[in-house]
Structure formats: structure tokens, C-alpha cells
Design a protein around this motif. Sequence first.
Motif, PDB file in Angstrom:
ATOM      1  N   ASP A 100      36.054  69.520  54.857  1.00 52.55           N
ATOM      2  CA  ASP A 100      34.735  69.536  55.487  1.00 52.55           C
ATOM      3  C   ASP A 100      34.060  68.167  55.424  1.00 52.55           C
ATOM      4  O   ASP A 100      33.373  67.762  56.373  1.00 52.55           O
ATOM      5  CB  ASP A 100      33.860  70.598  54.821  1.00 52.55           C
ATOM      6  CG  ASP A 100      34.293  72.014  55.184  1.00 52.55           C
ATOM      7  OD1 ASP A 100      35.009  72.178  56.187  1.00 52.55           O
ATOM      8  OD2 ASP A 100      33.929  72.951  54.446  1.00 52.55           O
ATOM      9  N   ARG A 101      34.253  67.453  54.318  1.00 54.88           N
ATOM     10  CA  ARG A 101      33.708  66.092  54.223  1.00 54.88           C
ATOM     11  C   ARG A 101      34.317  65.191  55.301  1.00 54.88           C
ATOM     12  O   ARG A 101      33.616  64.414  55.954  1.00 54.88           O
ATOM     13  CB  ARG A 101      34.013  65.491  52.852  1.00 54.88           C
ATOM     14  CG  ARG A 101      33.140  65.985  51.721  1.00 54.88           C
ATOM     15  CD  ARG A 101      33.483  65.220  50.462  1.00 54.88           C
ATOM     16  NE  ARG A 101      32.648  65.610  49.331  1.00 54.88           N
ATOM     17  CZ  ARG A 101      32.722  65.046  48.138  1.00 54.88           C
ATOM     18  NH1 ARG A 101      33.584  64.055  47.916  1.00 54.88           N
ATOM     19  NH2 ARG A 101      31.928  65.452  47.161  1.00 54.88           N
ATOM     20  N   ALA A 102      35.631  65.297  55.458  1.00 56.83           N
ATOM     21  CA  ALA A 102      36.297  64.451  56.447  1.00 56.83           C
ATOM     22  C   ALA A 102      35.886  64.834  57.865  1.00 56.83           C
ATOM     23  O   ALA A 102      35.749  63.964  58.744  1.00 56.83           O
ATOM     24  CB  ALA A 102      37.811  64.550  56.275  1.00 56.83           C
ATOM     25  N   ILE A 103      35.681  66.121  58.117  1.00 57.83           N
ATOM     26  CA  ILE A 103      35.208  66.552  59.436  1.00 57.83           C
ATOM     27  C   ILE A 103      33.821  65.960  59.715  1.00 57.83           C
ATOM     28  O   ILE A 103      33.544  65.463  60.819  1.00 57.83           O
ATOM     29  CB  ILE A 103      35.170  68.093  59.520  1.00 57.83           C
ATOM     30  CG1 ILE A 103      36.593  68.655  59.612  1.00 57.83           C
ATOM     31  CG2 ILE A 103      34.342  68.554  60.725  1.00 57.83           C
ATOM     32  CD1 ILE A 103      36.670  70.169  59.511  1.00 57.83           C
ATOM     33  N   ARG A 160      41.469  55.080  60.728  1.00 62.01           N
ATOM     34  CA  ARG A 160      40.569  56.079  61.310  1.00 62.01           C
ATOM     35  C   ARG A 160      40.674  57.456  60.674  1.00 62.01           C
ATOM     36  O   ARG A 160      39.925  58.366  61.057  1.00 62.01           O
ATOM     37  CB  ARG A 160      40.800  56.188  62.822  1.00 62.01           C
ATOM     38  CG  ARG A 160      42.157  56.678  63.234  1.00 62.01           C
ATOM     39  CD  ARG A 160      42.391  56.483  64.736  1.00 62.01           C
ATOM     40  NE  ARG A 160      43.649  57.104  65.161  1.00 62.01           N
ATOM     41  CZ  ARG A 160      43.721  58.178  65.938  1.00 62.01           C
ATOM     42  NH1 ARG A 160      42.626  58.760  66.389  1.00 62.01           N
ATOM     43  NH2 ARG A 160      44.891  58.682  66.282  1.00 62.01           N
ATOM     44  N   MET A 161      41.568  57.609  59.701  1.00 62.02           N
ATOM     45  CA  MET A 161      41.793  58.916  59.089  1.00 62.02           C
ATOM     46  C   MET A 161      41.516  58.904  57.595  1.00 62.02           C
ATOM     47  O   MET A 161      41.876  57.952  56.899  1.00 62.02           O
ATOM     48  CB  MET A 161      43.249  59.366  59.297  1.00 62.02           C
ATOM     49  CG  MET A 161      43.694  59.514  60.727  1.00 62.02           C
ATOM     50  SD  MET A 161      45.475  59.884  60.828  1.00 62.02           S
ATOM     51  CE  MET A 161      45.696  59.985  62.616  1.00 62.02           C
ATOM     52  N   ASP A 162      40.896  59.978  57.101  1.00 66.21           N
ATOM     53  CA  ASP A 162      40.866  60.279  55.674  1.00 66.21           C
ATOM     54  C   ASP A 162      41.832  61.402  55.350  1.00 66.21           C
ATOM     55  O   ASP A 162      42.249  61.556  54.194  1.00 66.21           O
ATOM     56  CB  ASP A 162      39.460  60.685  55.230  1.00 66.21           C
ATOM     57  CG  ASP A 162      38.494  59.511  55.196  1.00 66.21           C
ATOM     58  OD1 ASP A 162      38.964  58.366  55.017  1.00 66.21           O
ATOM     59  OD2 ASP A 162      37.284  59.736  55.359  1.00 66.21           O
ATOM     60  N   GLY A 163      42.148  62.196  56.365  1.00 65.49           N
ATOM     61  CA  GLY A 163      43.104  63.278  56.197  1.00 65.49           C
ATOM     62  C   GLY A 163      43.810  63.566  57.501  1.00 65.49           C
ATOM     63  O   GLY A 163      43.213  63.467  58.583  1.00 65.49           O
TER      64      GLY A 163
END
Length: 250
Positions: free
Chosen positions: A210-213, A141-144
Amino acid sequence: MSDPSPAVSRAFVLAAGLGKRMRPVTATVPKPLVEVAGKGLLDHALDRVAEAGIGHAVVNVHYLADLIEGHLARRAERTDRGPATTVSDERAALLETGGGIRKALPLLGEAPFVVLNSDSFWLEGPASNLRRLIETWDGDRMDGLLLVAPTATSLGYEGAGDFVMDSDGRLERRGERAVAPFIYAGVAILTPGLFADTPEGAFSLNLLFDRAIAARRLFGMRLDGQWLHVGTPEAIRAAEERVRASARAP
């Protein structure tokens, strides 16, 4: 059976910056080698990497690069000072935080990795925050996953904060003219996939945050302890006094 491989086994330490706010100290010493509490900032970062069980770190260099390379070589001669280190050379052009990592991706492999600003400095709570960050990582569920510190209690920080965090740990940027409860503490776990379709050359990690958000895949973990901002010579003195006070505390 052998233990499974750790979810995170490599780190990237950002050590290429010019350290302009630290002048005149950084006129002859790169900021990563400036000492706080008797040890260089780069050594504080690498020691925490080793303590978290990460065996290899990539360190990028640009400003006064020879001094940092020499320091890493001397550190490597000591058998008690992990992790193993590889240099990512940015002498030709300073690539900022995102571009520097993008250049080093072949050295970092295909698994998630830790990123640390070389001047990330904090007093630990009962457990290693870097170990906690690795244990919290969930690639499904995470990219960062960012280490975040409370804005109000961080020493030497006077900004309006960076993020708000929901009950699940998901991060959003603070609103315009708003004050956010958390600041980015300069430590994160990122997946290499975040760097797909990024520009060549210099760019900030904020582009990837910002992409991950936007994908609802940027999360935070609250630092247990106190974050100390060490961006100026005055801030170093304040941080050292806080370290001494912490050592005297019962």
C-alpha cells in the motif's frame, strides 16, 4: 571485463507459517515440505531461485522449524542443488510476511531481493518467470515488482482478485465489491528501503504494497503460464493432476 553483478542476487523464502488450511497434513509436516508432483514446495521454490541465477536464499522458520532446518541441511549436502541457504529463526515469535523479512534484512543486504511464498506454485511458460521478473526490475521507478496471475485462469483460486494493472504495469488495489483481473502470485522483488519506519514485530507485506501504491511505485508483471493455488489438501491433488496433464500435452 567481467559481467556486471545481477540486479537481484538474493532471495527470501517465507517458510514460517502454520499451514492451518492444510491440516491434517500439516499436523506433522510443515507446509513447505508438503510434496506436490513428487517434490516439496520448498524445493520447488529454491530450485526456481537457483534456475534464475540467484546464488543465496534466506529461509525463515517457525512452525516445525527443526524439520525444515534438517531438510535444508540435507539439500546443502548435494552439490547440484543450489542456492546456498541461510536460516532466519523465528521460533520465538511468528512475525508474518513483512515482519519476517524485516528481521532478516541484515542477511539480505542493501540491494533489491526476491521474495517467494514457499507455496508459490505455477506451471512455467516458455521462459522462467523469475528470470523475467528480474529482467523487468527497474529500481529508478519501482519500490516493488509483483508477479501477478490472471484471476480467471488460476487453478484453485475463488477470490475476487487483488490488483488492476495499467498499460505501464503500475498496480492499484481493486475497488470495494469489484472484481480485479490479477492476483498476487506470491513472488515479488522488493527494495530494502520499503522497510524504513516499519513497526517492530509482526506485520503484513500488504502494508508495504500500500505504501508503494501511494507513491505510484508498485508494479506488476503478468505470469506466463498458470498459477496453481495449493492452500488445501484438495488443492494439492488438483494441482498434481494439472501438472500431469501439462506433461502429457504435445
